[in-house]
Write a protein that holds these residues in place. Structure first.
Motif, PDB file in Angstrom:
ATOM      1  N   GLN A  80     -27.686 -27.319  10.120  1.00 55.91           N
ATOM      2  CA  GLN A  80     -27.592 -28.691  10.612  1.00 55.91           C
ATOM      3  C   GLN A  80     -26.217 -28.875  11.267  1.00 55.91           C
ATOM      4  O   GLN A  80     -25.261 -28.168  10.927  1.00 55.91           O
ATOM      5  CB  GLN A  80     -27.744 -29.677   9.446  1.00 55.91           C
TER       6      GLN A  80
ATOM      7  N   TRP B  68     -23.781 -31.002  10.843  1.00 53.30           N
ATOM      8  CA  TRP B  68     -22.677 -31.209   9.899  1.00 53.30           C
ATOM      9  C   TRP B  68     -22.329 -29.913   9.181  1.00 53.30           C
ATOM     10  O   TRP B  68     -21.162 -29.664   8.869  1.00 53.30           O
ATOM     11  CB  TRP B  68     -22.994 -32.324   8.894  1.00 53.30           C
ATOM     12  N   GLN B  69     -23.351 -29.073   8.927  1.00 51.11           N
ATOM     13  CA  GLN B  69     -23.094 -27.798   8.259  1.00 51.11           C
ATOM     14  C   GLN B  69     -22.320 -26.853   9.178  1.00 51.11           C
ATOM     15  O   GLN B  69     -21.444 -26.116   8.717  1.00 51.11           O
ATOM     16  CB  GLN B  69     -24.409 -27.154   7.830  1.00 51.11           C
TER      17      GLN B  69
ATOM     18  N   LEU C  39     -20.160 -27.664  11.518  1.00 48.00           N
ATOM     19  CA  LEU C  39     -18.766 -28.119  11.584  1.00 48.00           C
ATOM     20  C   LEU C  39     -18.017 -27.814  10.295  1.00 48.00           C
ATOM     21  O   LEU C  39     -16.890 -27.294  10.317  1.00 48.00           O
ATOM     22  CB  LEU C  39     -18.722 -29.616  11.890  1.00 48.00           C
ATOM     23  N   ASN C  40     -18.633 -28.123   9.170  1.00 50.11           N
ATOM     24  CA  ASN C  40     -18.006 -27.889   7.867  1.00 50.11           C
ATOM     25  C   ASN C  40     -17.739 -26.402   7.670  1.00 50.11           C
ATOM     26  O   ASN C  40     -16.639 -25.998   7.257  1.00 50.11           O
ATOM     27  CB  ASN C  40     -18.912 -28.446   6.774  1.00 50.11           C
TER      28      ASN C  40
END
Length: 143
Positions: free
Chosen positions: A23, A25-26, A28-29
């Motif tokens: 995903q 957000w995953q 980027l994190n």
């Protein structure tokens, strides 16, 4: 202020390889966590501190670009093996780390799984440009 007309070429490369089913957000994190270890392991890759025209000081950052790639789980596993075999500086992020809350638990989650069974979602490598190119061979640039 530094100015130069010659392009800067680096003998080294920083590359992040992310699994292609994450995903946003995953992605980027994972990228943020993966590259954080490179500066510690290779302090020469960190540039000088920044400052704006008003003299406000900012933290130094990498002195060279970070290239971000994506690939399948199989491509990620192959790149991981190539990095380990070449002895290149390497950080890993596994799917288990999305469920932990701090460094101690992150390290315990990785330690609990044999290398060939890690559920890798990302790796970051730093080393000689040609070696890094071979490690991420077959991956595509992240869109």
């Amino acid at each position: 202020m530094e100015t130069t007309l010659e392009p800067v070429r680096f003998d080294t490369k920083i590359a992040v390889l992310l699994r292609d089913d994450l995903q946003p957000w995953q992605r980027l994190n994972t990228t943020a966590f993966l590259v954080s270890g490179i500066g510690r392991a290779a302090p020469e890759v960190i540039g000088e501190p920044y400052a704006d025209a008003d003299g406000t000081a900012y933290l130094p950052m990498f002195r060279q670009p970070v290239l971000v790639f994506e690939g399948s789980a199989a491509a990620l596993a192959a790149s991981h093996r190539r990095a380990v075999d070449r002895g290149v500086a390497l950080s890993v992020f596994t799917a288990d780390l999305f469920g932990t809350g701090h460094d101690r638990d992150n390290r315990a989650a990785v330690r609990a799984v044999p290398r060939d069974r890690l559920d890798l979602v990302g790796i970051a490598v730093y080393g000689p440009r040609n070696a890094v190119d071979r490690i991420v061979k077959g991956a595509r640039m992240h869109p």
